[in-house]
Design a protein around this motif. Structure first.
Motif, PDB file in Angstrom:
ATOM      1  N   GLN A 273      -6.467  -5.421   1.723  1.00 13.85           N
ATOM      2  CA  GLN A 273      -7.060  -5.858   0.706  1.00 13.85           C
ATOM      3  C   GLN A 273      -6.710  -6.815  -0.502  1.00 13.85           C
ATOM      4  O   GLN A 273      -7.953  -6.938  -0.815  1.00 13.85           O
ATOM      5  CB  GLN A 273      -5.670  -4.380  -0.855  1.00 13.85           C
ATOM      6  CG  GLN A 273      -6.023  -4.223  -1.180  1.00 13.85           C
ATOM      7  CD  GLN A 273      -7.473  -3.163  -2.035  1.00 13.85           C
ATOM      8  OE1 GLN A 273      -7.808  -2.762  -1.215  1.00 13.85           O
ATOM      9  NE2 GLN A 273      -7.829  -3.483  -3.025  1.00 13.85           N
TER      10      GLN A 273
ATOM     11  N   LYS B  35      -9.842  -8.755   1.287  1.00 12.17           N
ATOM     12  CA  LYS B  35     -11.241  -8.422   1.100  1.00 12.17           C
ATOM     13  C   LYS B  35     -11.670  -8.774  -0.843  1.00 12.17           C
ATOM     14  O   LYS B  35     -12.628  -9.151  -0.618  1.00 12.17           O
ATOM     15  CB  LYS B  35     -11.482  -6.850   1.408  1.00 12.17           C
ATOM     16  CG  LYS B  35     -10.828  -6.159   0.444  1.00 12.17           C
ATOM     17  CD  LYS B  35     -11.562  -4.590   1.397  1.00 12.17           C
ATOM     18  CE  LYS B  35     -10.977  -3.115   0.399  1.00 12.17           C
ATOM     19  NZ  LYS B  35     -11.534  -2.588   1.000  1.00 12.17           N
TER      20      LYS B  35
ATOM     21  N   ARG C 217     -11.859  -2.697  -8.154  1.00 12.02           N
ATOM     22  CA  ARG C 217     -10.714  -3.212  -8.751  1.00 12.02           C
ATOM     23  C   ARG C 217     -10.545  -3.780 -10.514  1.00 12.02           C
ATOM     24  O   ARG C 217     -11.630  -4.048 -10.522  1.00 12.02           O
ATOM     25  CB  ARG C 217     -10.461  -4.216  -7.906  1.00 12.02           C
ATOM     26  CG  ARG C 217     -11.144  -4.064  -6.919  1.00 12.02           C
ATOM     27  CD  ARG C 217     -10.898  -2.842  -5.361  1.00 12.02           C
ATOM     28  NE  ARG C 217     -10.810  -2.066  -3.883  1.00 12.02           N
ATOM     29  CZ  ARG C 217     -10.580  -1.362  -3.258  1.00 12.02           C
ATOM     30  NH1 ARG C 217      -9.636  -0.406  -4.060  1.00 12.02           N
ATOM     31  NH2 ARG C 217     -10.965  -1.332  -2.652  1.00 12.02           N
TER      32      ARG C 217
ATOM     33  N   GLU D  58       0.865  -1.263   0.349  1.00 12.83           N
ATOM     34  CA  GLU D  58       0.213   0.592   0.364  1.00 12.83           C
ATOM     35  C   GLU D  58       1.031   0.890  -0.055  1.00 12.83           C
ATOM     36  O   GLU D  58       0.413   2.353   0.314  1.00 12.83           O
ATOM     37  CB  GLU D  58      -0.889   0.316   1.486  1.00 12.83           C
ATOM     38  CG  GLU D  58      -2.258  -1.062   1.350  1.00 12.83           C
ATOM     39  CD  GLU D  58      -3.198  -0.786   0.320  1.00 12.83           C
ATOM     40  OE1 GLU D  58      -3.083   0.177  -0.066  1.00 12.83           O
ATOM     41  OE2 GLU D  58      -3.918  -1.515   0.607  1.00 12.83           O
TER      42      GLU D  58
ATOM     43  N   GLN E 204      -8.689   0.896  10.461  1.00 14.11           N
ATOM     44  CA  GLN E 204      -9.783   1.099   9.430  1.00 14.11           C
ATOM     45  C   GLN E 204     -11.171   0.648   8.998  1.00 14.11           C
ATOM     46  O   GLN E 204     -11.032  -0.444   9.839  1.00 14.11           O
ATOM     47  CB  GLN E 204      -8.720   0.707   7.411  1.00 14.11           C
ATOM     48  CG  GLN E 204      -8.098   1.732   7.725  1.00 14.11           C
ATOM     49  CD  GLN E 204      -7.322   0.795   5.947  1.00 14.11           C
ATOM     50  OE1 GLN E 204      -7.889   0.327   5.526  1.00 14.11           O
ATOM     51  NE2 GLN E 204      -6.390   2.457   5.817  1.00 14.11           N
TER      52      GLN E 204
ATOM     53  N   SER F  94      -3.221  -3.494   5.040  1.00  9.84           N
ATOM     54  CA  SER F  94      -4.749  -3.075   5.211  1.00  9.84           C
ATOM     55  C   SER F  94      -4.871  -4.352   4.216  1.00  9.84           C
ATOM     56  O   SER F  94      -4.465  -5.473   3.850  1.00  9.84           O
ATOM     57  CB  SER F  94      -4.930  -2.403   3.591  1.00  9.84           C
ATOM     58  OG  SER F  94      -4.670  -2.699   2.591  1.00  9.84           O
TER      59      SER F  94
ATOM     60  N   HIS G 289      -2.823   4.755  -6.339  1.00  7.21           N
ATOM     61  CA  HIS G 289      -4.233   4.386  -5.147  1.00  7.21           C
ATOM     62  C   HIS G 289      -2.629   2.679  -4.718  1.00  7.21           C
ATOM     63  O   HIS G 289      -2.263   3.128  -4.468  1.00  7.21           O
ATOM     64  CB  HIS G 289      -5.117   3.942  -5.649  1.00  7.21           C
ATOM     65  CG  HIS G 289      -6.124   4.197  -4.656  1.00  7.21           C
ATOM     66  ND1 HIS G 289      -5.873   4.476  -3.649  1.00  7.21           N
ATOM     67  CD2 HIS G 289      -6.597   2.270  -4.066  1.00  7.21           C
ATOM     68  CE1 HIS G 289      -7.013   4.065  -2.726  1.00  7.21           C
ATOM     69  NE2 HIS G 289      -7.430   2.312  -2.721  1.00  7.21           N
ATOM     70  N   HIS G 290      -3.223   2.109  -5.728  1.00  5.79           N
ATOM     71  CA  HIS G 290      -2.430   0.525  -5.023  1.00  5.79           C
ATOM     72  C   HIS G 290      -2.794   0.024  -6.297  1.00  5.79           C
ATOM     73  O   HIS G 290      -3.629   0.080  -7.158  1.00  5.79           O
ATOM     74  CB  HIS G 290      -2.667   0.245  -4.426  1.00  5.79           C
ATOM     75  CG  HIS G 290      -4.080  -0.255  -3.178  1.00  5.79           C
ATOM     76  ND1 HIS G 290      -5.089  -1.034  -4.883  1.00  5.79           N
ATOM     77  CD2 HIS G 290      -5.324  -0.359  -2.759  1.00  5.79           C
ATOM     78  CE1 HIS G 290      -6.579  -1.120  -4.764  1.00  5.79           C
ATOM     79  NE2 HIS G 290      -6.036  -0.723  -3.656  1.00  5.79           N
TER      80      HIS G 290
ATOM     81  N   ARG H 100       2.095  -0.559   9.049  1.00  2.58           N
ATOM     82  CA  ARG H 100       1.943   0.306   8.497  1.00  2.58           C
ATOM     83  C   ARG H 100       3.562   0.564   8.763  1.00  2.58           C
ATOM     84  O   ARG H 100       3.760   1.897   9.829  1.00  2.58           O
ATOM     85  CB  ARG H 100       1.686   2.119   7.549  1.00  2.58           C
ATOM     86  CG  ARG H 100       0.858   0.643   6.660  1.00  2.58           C
ATOM     87  CD  ARG H 100       0.222   1.745   5.859  1.00  2.58           C
ATOM     88  NE  ARG H 100      -1.140   1.889   5.355  1.00  2.58           N
ATOM     89  CZ  ARG H 100      -1.985   1.527   4.342  1.00  2.58           C
ATOM     90  NH1 ARG H 100      -2.175   2.921   4.418  1.00  2.58           N
ATOM     91  NH2 ARG H 100      -3.117   0.945   4.371  1.00  2.58           N
TER      92      ARG H 100
HETATM   93  N1  ASP Z   1      -6.608  -0.619   1.334  1.00  7.49           N
HETATM   94  C1  ASP Z   1      -6.991   0.844   0.476  1.00  7.49           C
HETATM   95  C2  ASP Z   1      -6.022   1.444   2.383  1.00  7.49           C
HETATM   96  O1  ASP Z   1      -5.933   0.874   2.606  1.00  7.49           O
HETATM   97  C3  ASP Z   1      -8.034   0.705   0.567  1.00  7.49           C
HETATM   98  C4  ASP Z   1      -9.248   0.192  -0.741  1.00  7.49           C
HETATM   99  O2  ASP Z   1      -8.319   0.750  -1.269  1.00  7.49           O
HETATM  100  O3  ASP Z   1     -10.558   0.118  -0.318  1.00  7.49           O
HETATM  101  O4  ASP Z   1      -6.094   2.741   1.075  1.00  7.49           O
END
Ligand code: ASP
Length: 590
Positions: free
Chosen positions: A197, A200, A493, A173, A233, A195, A446-447, A219
């Protein structure tokens, strides 16, 4: 006899015998009668000790602040004129019949009852005392209430709460991982999740359809500003959705949170702006919209200017941007110089200024412009007498960023910020990639699991996209920003295994690296992965905003310092040689 919380006693209990447990908040001796304020998590009640009850009275004389006691007594009205309207229990008191001292307390490092500015270091070292303070206790209570509200919200909408592992494989991330060595598989490591990520997303492949979790993330960053190595989060993900669905559910949740915590009805829909507009107008993708002071691009007016400094920038594809300080705020020469100095500290090569006075411009650069240029500037900016402008000439993003930081500083200095306002804004249409100066390569904005815009996916059919082509591609990411603070972000995504591989390759990974690190994801995506997307909100950050806390440390029960220390337990700390041996670890001493 009934145990009642101190803070719950009122006239309803008149004449009744009650038992209360609590801490001695303060003690007063009034001509032979002793009073204590007794405190528990619900509040304070006054307890009276009369000399007639000798045994109890003698014990009460020995009470000191923060002793823990059990009091048995009768609730009675306070004598007229001695009521305390500030307390819920302020009309009554308990006449003590029996007093039991359950524990004593050493002299405190700081007072709870008369708390004054205490260093944060001391507060964190004695966090259990700090948390006894009403202000802190209320924050912890709100934290719990809010977590409940969020849970109820998601459950009522058909979401399933799923726990994802803490001992896992690294998910990028954009930060460094915390690593945990494995004992059972020598020479390998787990990573603590930055996260959930990938889990999920995999839950979507599993058909969970709507997932949420209030989850700890880790992190390992240098703790700039207001960050914590572990933070919480509000994480969610949905299948068969697009941006609108995720944005909608997020707005509904935020409306619910603000209503229950502050009684504020947030107007919907929230504002939206594109990433490009955010950078151009506010110099940041986290714009604070509580005040105006927008950046204006005047490049077009100066394309053929004789002022070489600007002309060179423009000829090289740069821009000339300005910020106008409204005329009510007359800046002195000294103030102007201070702002120019400030801009240098944030990386400006030079910031110019001009002042519009009585139909003329003042400043040392005015002589370089011709009449028409000055007239155009005046008209474009609708300048009024006495207004000062700051001018930045540089590459687009740099020029805007400098003015964006100046904008924030001006707003603070000139008191333009209405602290009571909540200005939410969605920032959308982000680029998919950005160029990292630090790493000198293309990285995800973003990622790497964020989908490109649907109408741009076809671009990836082409092999060897150039850097320029890549930087133009937009993503399906969205960020929610409140008063200049990013509350969270997410995206729709990539659910196509091949496209995911292509993106990872563009980011510089070899097929082998991709298989080692993300093989499980690519495989999962190839077994009927539904289209999906989600978002994560910073729970601590939201709490800090709701409680007007200066730092997220104030809403986290046991936070770490800026250096990542837990002052309460002295973590991190060294471990026994035996533990290292079991993990096959040895230090490489620098
Ligand atoms: N995983 C992402 C973050 O922690 C958030 C997301 O894309 O849902 O920033």
């Amino acid at each position: 006899m009934q145990r009642i919380y101190c803070g719950k006693i009122n006239k309803d209990f008149l004449g009744k015998d009650v038992v209360v447990y609590g801490w001695v908040h303060s003690r007063r001796d009034h001509g032979g009668v002793i009073f204590i304020d007794l405190r528990d998590k619900e509040g304070i009640v006054q307890v009276v000790f009369q000399p007639e009850n000798k045994e109890v009275f003698n014990k009460a004389e020995k009470l000191r602040n923060e002793y823990v006691v059990r009091v048995e007594g009768t609730v009675r009205l306070r004598p007229q004129g001695t009521e305390n309207p500030k307390l819920y229990s302020g009309e009554v008191e308990i006449l003590c019949k029996n007093l039991e001292v359950l524990n004593t307390s050493k002299v405190l490092p700081f007072e709870i009852s008369e708390y004054k500015d205490v260093s944060e270091e001391l507060r964190l070292r004695y966090r259990y005392l700090d948390l006894r303070r009403t202000e802190m206790l209320n924050r912890i209570k709100l934290r719990s209430q809010l977590a409940n509200i969020i849970r109820n919200f998601f459950v009522s909408k058909g979401f399933i709460e799923v726990e994802t592992p803490f001992l896992t494989k690294s998910t990028p991330e954009g930060a460094r991982d915390f690593l945990v060595p494995s004992r059972l598989t020598p020479y390998t490591f787990y990573a603590l999740p930055q996260s959930p990520q990938l889990f999920k997303q995999i839950l979507m492949v599993a058909g969970i359809d709507k997932y949420f979790q209030i989850v700890r993330c880790f992190r390992d960053e240098d703790l700039r500003a207001d960050r914590q190595p572990e933070f919480t989060q509000i994480d969610y993900e949905l299948s068969f959705v697009d941006e609108e669905d995720v944005i909608n559910i997020t707005e509904e949740l935020l409306v619910e949170i603000f209503k229950s915590a502050l009684g504020i009805e947030l107007p919907r829909p929230f504002k939206r702006i594109s990433y490009d507009e955010a950078i151009s107008k506010y110099g940041t993708d986290r714009p604070d919209l509580r005040y105006e002071l927008e950046i204006v691009d005047i490049t077009d007016l100066l394309r053929s200017t004789k002022f070489n400094v600007f002309r060179n920038v423009i000829d090289n594809g740069g821009e000339v941007n300005v910020i106008v300080v409204p005329k009510e705020y007359k800046l002195s020469r000294q103030q102007i110089d201070e702002y120019i100095e400030f801009s240098k500290t944030v990386g400006a090569k030079g910031l110019a200024w001009m002042k519009y006075v009585n139909g003329d411009f003042e400043s040392n650069i005015v002589k370089f412009f011709d009449k028409k240029e000055l007239e155009d500037i005046k008209n474009k900016l609708n300048l009024e007498n006495g207004e000062t402008l700051f001018v930045s000439a540089d590459k687009h993003k740099k020029s805007c960023e400098i003015l964006g930081l100046l904008r924030q500083k001006l707003a603070k200095d000139l008191n333009l910020i209405n602290e009571k306002k909540f200005c939410f804004v969605w920032v959308v249409d982000f680029p998919l990639f950005e160029f990292s100066e630090e790493e000198q390569r293309i990285v995800s904005m973003h990622h790497p699991f964020t989908s490109p815009k649907e109408n741009e996916i076809y671009l990836f059919e082409k092999e060897n996209l150039t850097q320029n082509e890549l930087l133009k591609i937009r993503s399906r990411a969205y960020d929610i920003v409140l008063n200049g603070i990013e509350l969270g972000g997410g995206s729709i995504r990539i659910h196509n295994s091949e496209l995911q591989r292509k993106i990872l390759k563009i980011l510089g990974l070899t097929d082998e690296e991709i298989d080692n690190r993300f093989g499980f994801l690519l495989e999962a995506l190839s077994y009927g992965a539904p289209p999906h997307g989600g978002l994560a909100l910073g729970f601590d950050r939201i709490l800090a905003l709701l409680t007007d806390s200066e730092s997220i440390r104030d809403v986290i029960p046991f936070p770490k310092t800026q250096k990542g220390y837990c002052l309460l337990t002295s973590a991190p700390s060294s471990v026994d040689k035996k533990q290292l041996d079991e993990l096959n670890l040895q230090f490489k001493i620098k």
